[in-house]
Design an enzyme around this catalytic site. Structure first.
Site, PDB file in Angstrom:
ATOM      1  N   ASP A   1       3.929   7.286  16.866  1.00  0.00           N
ATOM      2  CA  ASP A   1       3.085   6.669  15.753  1.00  0.00           C
ATOM      3  C   ASP A   1       3.342   5.185  15.947  1.00  0.00           C
ATOM      4  O   ASP A   1       4.123   4.526  15.847  1.00  0.00           O
ATOM      5  CB  ASP A   1       3.660   7.069  14.503  1.00  0.00           C
ATOM      6  CG  ASP A   1       2.922   6.633  13.367  1.00  0.00           C
ATOM      7  OD1 ASP A   1       1.606   6.195  13.577  1.00  0.00           O
ATOM      8  OD2 ASP A   1       3.019   7.008  12.085  1.00  0.00           O
TER       9      ASP A   1
ATOM     10  N   ALA B   1      10.351   1.314  16.631  1.00  0.00           N
ATOM     11  CA  ALA B   1       9.460   1.635  15.331  1.00  0.00           C
ATOM     12  C   ALA B   1       8.553   2.763  15.988  1.00  0.00           C
ATOM     13  O   ALA B   1       8.342   3.686  15.183  1.00  0.00           O
ATOM     14  CB  ALA B   1       8.889   0.497  14.646  1.00  0.00           C
TER      15      ALA B   1
ATOM     16  N   GLU C   1       2.077  -2.487  24.426  1.00  0.00           N
ATOM     17  CA  GLU C   1       2.652  -2.026  25.378  1.00  0.00           C
ATOM     18  C   GLU C   1       2.583  -3.186  26.444  1.00  0.00           C
ATOM     19  O   GLU C   1       3.465  -2.987  27.536  1.00  0.00           O
ATOM     20  CB  GLU C   1       2.464  -0.849  25.737  1.00  0.00           C
ATOM     21  CG  GLU C   1       1.019  -0.575  26.498  1.00  0.00           C
ATOM     22  CD  GLU C   1       0.630   0.782  26.738  1.00  0.00           C
ATOM     23  OE1 GLU C   1      -0.402   0.838  27.185  1.00  0.00           O
ATOM     24  OE2 GLU C   1       1.495   1.841  26.417  1.00  0.00           O
ATOM     25  N   ARG C   2       1.785  -3.996  26.523  1.00  0.00           N
ATOM     26  CA  ARG C   2       1.418  -5.104  27.642  1.00  0.00           C
ATOM     27  C   ARG C   2       2.226  -6.346  27.304  1.00  0.00           C
ATOM     28  O   ARG C   2       2.022  -7.414  28.222  1.00  0.00           O
ATOM     29  CB  ARG C   2      -0.035  -5.422  27.701  1.00  0.00           C
ATOM     30  CG  ARG C   2      -0.763  -4.213  28.459  1.00  0.00           C
ATOM     31  CD  ARG C   2      -2.317  -4.432  28.686  1.00  0.00           C
ATOM     32  NE  ARG C   2      -3.006  -4.865  27.633  1.00  0.00           N
ATOM     33  CZ  ARG C   2      -3.675  -4.059  26.728  1.00  0.00           C
ATOM     34  NH1 ARG C   2      -3.562  -2.924  26.846  1.00  0.00           N
ATOM     35  NH2 ARG C   2      -4.229  -4.495  25.633  1.00  0.00           N
TER      36      ARG C   2
ATOM     37  N   ASN D   1       0.922  -1.006  -0.092  1.00  0.00           N
ATOM     38  CA  ASN D   1      -0.103  -0.143  -0.076  1.00  0.00           C
ATOM     39  C   ASN D   1       0.821   1.201  -0.083  1.00  0.00           C
ATOM     40  O   ASN D   1       1.985   1.137   0.424  1.00  0.00           O
ATOM     41  CB  ASN D   1      -0.924   0.058   1.238  1.00  0.00           C
ATOM     42  CG  ASN D   1      -2.252  -1.052   1.522  1.00  0.00           C
ATOM     43  OD1 ASN D   1      -2.604  -1.404   0.157  1.00  0.00           O
ATOM     44  ND2 ASN D   1      -2.409  -1.229   2.346  1.00  0.00           N
TER      45      ASN D   1
ATOM     46  N   GLY E   1       1.260  -1.231   3.924  1.00  0.00           N
ATOM     47  CA  GLY E   1       0.796  -2.495   3.593  1.00  0.00           C
ATOM     48  C   GLY E   1       1.132  -3.528   4.288  1.00  0.00           C
ATOM     49  O   GLY E   1       2.416  -3.824   4.750  1.00  0.00           O
ATOM     50  N   LYS E   2       0.355  -4.428   5.047  1.00  0.00           N
ATOM     51  CA  LYS E   2       0.811  -5.135   6.004  1.00  0.00           C
ATOM     52  C   LYS E   2       1.867  -6.359   5.379  1.00  0.00           C
ATOM     53  O   LYS E   2       2.990  -6.603   6.106  1.00  0.00           O
ATOM     54  CB  LYS E   2      -0.310  -5.974   6.847  1.00  0.00           C
ATOM     55  CG  LYS E   2      -1.098  -5.384   7.398  1.00  0.00           C
ATOM     56  CD  LYS E   2      -2.416  -5.937   8.419  1.00  0.00           C
ATOM     57  CE  LYS E   2      -2.993  -4.945   9.230  1.00  0.00           C
ATOM     58  NZ  LYS E   2      -2.164  -4.696  10.508  1.00  0.00           N
TER      59      LYS E   2
ATOM     60  N   GLY F   1       3.097  -3.710  14.748  1.00  0.00           N
ATOM     61  CA  GLY F   1       2.577  -5.016  14.727  1.00  0.00           C
ATOM     62  C   GLY F   1       3.405  -5.761  13.701  1.00  0.00           C
ATOM     63  O   GLY F   1       4.004  -6.784  13.682  1.00  0.00           O
ATOM     64  N   ASP F   2       3.302  -5.236  12.608  1.00  0.00           N
ATOM     65  CA  ASP F   2       4.157  -5.699  11.263  1.00  0.00           C
ATOM     66  C   ASP F   2       5.466  -5.733  11.415  1.00  0.00           C
ATOM     67  O   ASP F   2       6.209  -6.816  11.128  1.00  0.00           O
ATOM     68  CB  ASP F   2       3.812  -4.934  10.062  1.00  0.00           C
ATOM     69  CG  ASP F   2       2.250  -4.903   9.759  1.00  0.00           C
ATOM     70  OD1 ASP F   2       1.563  -5.916  10.021  1.00  0.00           O
ATOM     71  OD2 ASP F   2       1.802  -3.919   9.061  1.00  0.00           O
TER      72      ASP F   2
END
Length: 314
Positions: free
Chosen positions: A252, A289, A228-229, A16, A44-45, A257-258
């Site tokens: 940001d 990141a 963060e957990r 993306n 894009g993931k 996660g990616d």
């Protein structure tokens, strides 16, 4: 029997252009607000995870599609500059995939996806480029931003060929029960875990419960991430562990996660780290990141991750 020399990772998924608007706070329904600035980032993931794996030291092949537009050319060029192989990419009629992202002062984001070429990726495209995967790759990494028939075709082809399957079912979806037994590593966040096993983790105990339930559903290894957990995993051998997150001030969270997933896959598959060590490596990559803007633009390289880990030794 000759040793398997395939060491690469094939990422089969989305590419993306992220159009990011900074806002003080997210608008309410029907509300118009002023943005604080607009930026364009490759995203894009699928592509994010590919870049994260490549910057973490893995050899990566991208399988997916862009459109016949300026964004498509920019996205392909960006992948190549990061060392991601694009020989298995398709160029489709129409526009490339786009994500419209709003990021507030706390670093939290909301995202609207316009699939574009990602929505045109077919099972036939996967079959067409499967010889490249078989020649170079020991694992495939999948998400949920291309049509499910293409993803399912990749899962089946990999299972038949002895190629490991990593699946991040994001955006959240219910994975067909028949496919779970073909998945070697399932990586989910809170909402994705809830969609698959009905448990929404919010702390270590519930994350462990969700991971164990996902393994009982058929996957070989389940990793549950909670930002963060922290994150935890469980596998069919009865092993499990919890890895705390690193504490940072988020700017940001787009692509965090990616970054975790791509870095984990690289660390576990190509560096041979044990799962908890690979998760800590990935947690460091993700922590770095989120202190920067953008998705791929924020992803750290292997040397920086190693320095971070050394500076934050526990």
């Amino acid at each position: 029997m000759a040793a398997d020399i395939r060491q690469g990772i094939a990422v089969i998924g989305s590419v993306n252009m992220d159009i990011v608007n900074r806002v003080k706070a997210h608008p309410q329904p029907g509300e118009t607000i002023h943005g604080l600035g607009t930026s364009y980032f490759a995203g894009g993931k699928g592509a994010n995870q590919a870049v994260a794996a490549a910057r973490s030291g893995a050899a990566v092949w991208m399988v997916g599609a862009v459109g016949k537009d300026d964004f498509g050319r920019q996205l392909m060029d960006g992948l190549q500059k990061d060392g991601v192989q694009v020989t298995a990419m398709e160029v489709k009629e129409g526009h490339s995939g786009m994500a419209f992202i709003a990021v507030d002062d706390g670093g939290e984001n909301s995202i609207i996806l316009s699939p574009g070429a990602n929505g045109e990726v077919t099972a036939e495209d996967v079959v067409k480029h499967w010889p490249v995967v078989l020649e170079h790759c020991r694992a495939i990494l999948l998400q949920n931003e291309i049509p499910w028939p293409a993803t399912a075709a990749a899962i089946h082809a990999a299972a038949e060929a002895g190629v490991k399957v990593y699946l991040n079912p994001a955006p959240a979806c219910e994975v067909p029960a028949s496919e779970l037994s073909r998945i070697d590593v399932l990586i989910v966040n809170e909402s994705e875990a809830a969609a698959i096993c009905g448990i929404r983790p919010h702390d270590e105990a519930t994350a462990r419960h969700a991971a164990a339930e996902l393994v009982r559903s058929g996957v070989k290894t389940a990793i549950v991430t909670m930002g963060e957990r922290g994150a935890c995993y469980a596998d069919v051998r009865g092993q499990a562990a919890f890895v705390p997150a690193f504490r940072v001030q988020a700017v940001d969270t787009t692509g965090a996660g990616d970054t975790f997933i791509g870095a984990f896959c690289a660390a576990y598959e190509t560096k041979g780290m044990p799962v908890p060590e690979a998760m800590r490596f990935a947690a460091a990559a993700s922590a770095i990141a989120v202190t920067r803007s953008g998705a791929q633009a924020a992803i750290p390289r292997e040397a920086e991750i190693i320095r971070w880990l050394a500076a934050h030794a526990r």
